[in-house]
Design a protein around this motif. Structure first.
Motif, PDB file in Angstrom:
ATOM      1  N   SER A  42       4.846  13.461  -4.065  1.00  0.00           N
ATOM      2  CA  SER A  42       5.392  12.170  -3.634  1.00  0.00           C
ATOM      3  C   SER A  42       5.097  11.902  -2.164  1.00  0.00           C
ATOM      4  N   ALA A  43       5.209  12.914  -1.336  1.00  0.00           N
ATOM      5  CA  ALA A  43       4.926  12.745   0.093  1.00  0.00           C
ATOM      6  C   ALA A  43       3.462  12.382   0.332  1.00  0.00           C
ATOM      7  N   LEU A  44       2.565  13.002  -0.405  1.00  0.00           N
ATOM      8  CA  LEU A  44       1.138  12.722  -0.202  1.00  0.00           C
ATOM      9  C   LEU A  44       0.739  11.345  -0.741  1.00  0.00           C
ATOM     10  N   LEU A  45       1.489  10.828  -1.681  1.00  0.00           N
ATOM     11  CA  LEU A  45       1.164   9.517  -2.260  1.00  0.00           C
ATOM     12  C   LEU A  45       1.963   8.362  -1.660  1.00  0.00           C
ATOM     13  N   HIS A  46       2.991   8.656  -0.861  1.00  0.00           N
ATOM     14  CA  HIS A  46       4.003   7.633  -0.573  1.00  0.00           C
ATOM     15  C   HIS A  46       3.490   6.419   0.191  1.00  0.00           C
ATOM     16  N   ASP A  47       2.414   6.544   0.950  1.00  0.00           N
ATOM     17  CA  ASP A  47       1.911   5.406   1.725  1.00  0.00           C
ATOM     18  C   ASP A  47       0.558   4.895   1.242  1.00  0.00           C
ATOM     19  N   LEU A  48       0.070   5.374   0.112  1.00  0.00           N
ATOM     20  CA  LEU A  48      -1.270   4.969  -0.309  1.00  0.00           C
ATOM     21  C   LEU A  48      -1.368   3.492  -0.681  1.00  0.00           C
ATOM     22  N   ALA A  49      -0.247   2.857  -1.011  1.00  0.00           N
ATOM     23  CA  ALA A  49      -0.297   1.423  -1.312  1.00  0.00           C
ATOM     24  C   ALA A  49      -0.416   0.572  -0.045  1.00  0.00           C
ATOM     25  N   LEU A  50      -0.511   1.213   1.105  1.00  0.00           N
ATOM     26  CA  LEU A  50      -0.817   0.495   2.342  1.00  0.00           C
ATOM     27  C   LEU A  50      -2.323   0.346   2.544  1.00  0.00           C
ATOM     28  N   PRO A  70      -6.276  -0.644   1.359  1.00  0.00           N
ATOM     29  CA  PRO A  70      -6.789  -1.757   0.566  1.00  0.00           C
ATOM     30  C   PRO A  70      -6.983  -1.500  -0.931  1.00  0.00           C
ATOM     31  N   PRO A  71      -7.495  -0.348  -1.365  1.00  0.00           N
ATOM     32  CA  PRO A  71      -7.708  -0.193  -2.810  1.00  0.00           C
ATOM     33  C   PRO A  71      -6.431  -0.261  -3.640  1.00  0.00           C
ATOM     34  N   PHE A  72      -5.283   0.007  -3.023  1.00  0.00           N
ATOM     35  CA  PHE A  72      -4.028   0.048  -3.776  1.00  0.00           C
ATOM     36  C   PHE A  72      -2.999  -0.967  -3.285  1.00  0.00           C
ATOM     37  N   ASP A  73      -3.365  -1.765  -2.319  1.00  0.00           N
ATOM     38  CA  ASP A  73      -2.431  -2.748  -1.767  1.00  0.00           C
ATOM     39  C   ASP A  73      -2.130  -3.827  -2.806  1.00  0.00           C
ATOM     40  N   SER A  74      -0.868  -4.176  -2.932  1.00  0.00           N
ATOM     41  CA  SER A  74      -0.460  -5.262  -3.822  1.00  0.00           C
ATOM     42  C   SER A  74      -0.151  -6.496  -2.983  1.00  0.00           C
ATOM     43  N   HIS A  75      -0.592  -7.642  -3.462  1.00  0.00           N
ATOM     44  CA  HIS A  75      -0.315  -8.880  -2.728  1.00  0.00           C
ATOM     45  C   HIS A  75       1.037  -9.475  -3.098  1.00  0.00           C
ATOM     46  N   THR A  76       1.725  -8.864  -4.045  1.00  0.00           N
ATOM     47  CA  THR A  76       3.026  -9.384  -4.459  1.00  0.00           C
ATOM     48  C   THR A  76       4.152  -8.371  -4.292  1.00  0.00           C
ATOM     49  N   LEU A  77       3.881  -7.102  -4.529  1.00  0.00           N
ATOM     50  CA  LEU A  77       4.932  -6.084  -4.467  1.00  0.00           C
ATOM     51  C   LEU A  77       5.017  -5.453  -3.090  1.00  0.00           C
ATOM     52  N   PRO A  78       6.220  -5.108  -2.625  1.00  0.00           N
ATOM     53  CA  PRO A  78       6.340  -4.285  -1.425  1.00  0.00           C
ATOM     54  C   PRO A  78       5.540  -2.998  -1.615  1.00  0.00           C
ATOM     55  N   PHE A  79       4.992  -2.475  -0.530  1.00  0.00           N
ATOM     56  CA  PHE A  79       4.076  -1.347  -0.679  1.00  0.00           C
ATOM     57  C   PHE A  79       4.730  -0.135  -1.329  1.00  0.00           C
ATOM     58  N   GLU A  80       6.036   0.085  -1.082  1.00  0.00           N
ATOM     59  CA  GLU A  80       6.676   1.256  -1.671  1.00  0.00           C
ATOM     60  C   GLU A  80       6.821   1.103  -3.187  1.00  0.00           C
ATOM     61  N   GLU A  81       6.997  -0.130  -3.661  1.00  0.00           N
ATOM     62  CA  GLU A  81       7.069  -0.345  -5.104  1.00  0.00           C
ATOM     63  C   GLU A  81       5.690  -0.196  -5.745  1.00  0.00           C
ATOM     64  N   ALA A  82       4.679  -0.734  -5.088  1.00  0.00           N
ATOM     65  CA  ALA A  82       3.314  -0.530  -5.570  1.00  0.00           C
ATOM     66  C   ALA A  82       2.963   0.950  -5.554  1.00  0.00           C
ATOM     67  N   GLY A  83       3.425   1.650  -4.532  1.00  0.00           N
ATOM     68  CA  GLY A  83       3.184   3.083  -4.453  1.00  0.00           C
ATOM     69  C   GLY A  83       3.866   3.857  -5.568  1.00  0.00           C
ATOM     70  N   GLY A  84       5.028   3.374  -5.977  1.00  0.00           N
ATOM     71  CA  GLY A  84       5.708   3.993  -7.102  1.00  0.00           C
ATOM     72  C   GLY A  84       4.904   3.865  -8.385  1.00  0.00           C
ATOM     73  N   LEU A 113      11.197   8.541  -5.669  1.00  0.00           N
ATOM     74  CA  LEU A 113      11.154   9.068  -4.304  1.00  0.00           C
ATOM     75  C   LEU A 113      10.419   8.119  -3.377  1.00  0.00           C
ATOM     76  N   ILE A 114       9.300   7.601  -3.852  1.00  0.00           N
ATOM     77  CA  ILE A 114       8.478   6.730  -3.020  1.00  0.00           C
ATOM     78  C   ILE A 114       9.181   5.406  -2.744  1.00  0.00           C
ATOM     79  N   VAL A 115       9.797   4.823  -3.751  1.00  0.00           N
ATOM     80  CA  VAL A 115      10.534   3.574  -3.543  1.00  0.00           C
ATOM     81  C   VAL A 115      11.705   3.790  -2.590  1.00  0.00           C
TER      82      VAL A 115
END
Length: 201
Positions: free
Chosen positions: A61-69, A71-85, A108-110
């Protein structure tokens, strides 16, 4: 990767190594080091208090927790922690984790961007909150021995993390004004982050 810093170890096994490889591939050096330091801070905090925790779940969880920040995983609608989940659910499905364990990684990520969770309620979520808070804004750093902090930053240097991370959050805030990152940016979070004592060494 250093698998032990000041007596605190990283879990062995396929899941941990896969999470490390994915984070190193998609995050830049500063964000990758932040993710690893967040694990070490949280694990050290737990060990100092004699808390039992699921080391593999926490590390992944720690290694994945910010990957939605990124570009390949960024969501234009969801907060990054929810996209990361959601990213964590997909990643851990590939590892063959049960639905319950996949949900825990997402949780954990959310929760790392939500109000503090008591360790007796959810120890792993609390550890990710502790680890990320210490590494980002310096909150709670006085709970860690200076020698541990120095060893950790020596093993995983900051690489200009504070400034680049503030920019990432400012971008999230601009595009998603109702998200938790936007609430932090509207306060004095950026100033605290850029004056983190970890950057003074």
């Amino acid at each position: 990767m250093l698998f032990e810093v000041a007596g605190v170890r990283v879990p062995a096994g396929r899941a941990a190594e896969a999470a490390r490889l994915v984070c190193a591939e998609y995050a830049d050096g500063a964000l990758y080091h932040h993710s690893v330091r967040s694990y070490f801070f949280g694990a050290a905090w737990a060990e100092a208090r004699g808390l039992d925790f699921d080391r593999e779940l926490f590390f992944v969880s720690a290694l994945l927790h910010d990957l939605a920040l990124v570009p390949p995983f960024d969501s234009h609608t969801l907060p990054f922690e929810e996209a990361g989940g959601h990213l964590a659910r997909v990643f851990t499905a590939g590892l063959g984790w049960s639905a319950e364990r996949r949900d825990r990684a997402a949780e954990l990520i959310v929760l790392h961007m939500r109000d503090d969770v008591a360790p007796e309620v959810d120890v792993e979520s609390r550890l990710l909150q502790v680890g990320t808070s210490a590494d980002v804004s310096g909150a709670g750093l006085d709970a860690f021995d200076p020698s541990f902090r120095e060893a950790l930053v020596s093993a995983y240097p900051r690489l200009g993390f504070a400034r680049s991370f503030v920019r990432l959050f400012q971008d999230q805030a601009e595009r998603k004004p109702g998200c938790a990152a936007a609430k932090l940016v509207a306060q004095d979070w950026a100033e605290r982050t850029e004056s983190n004592p970890l950057d003074r060494g």
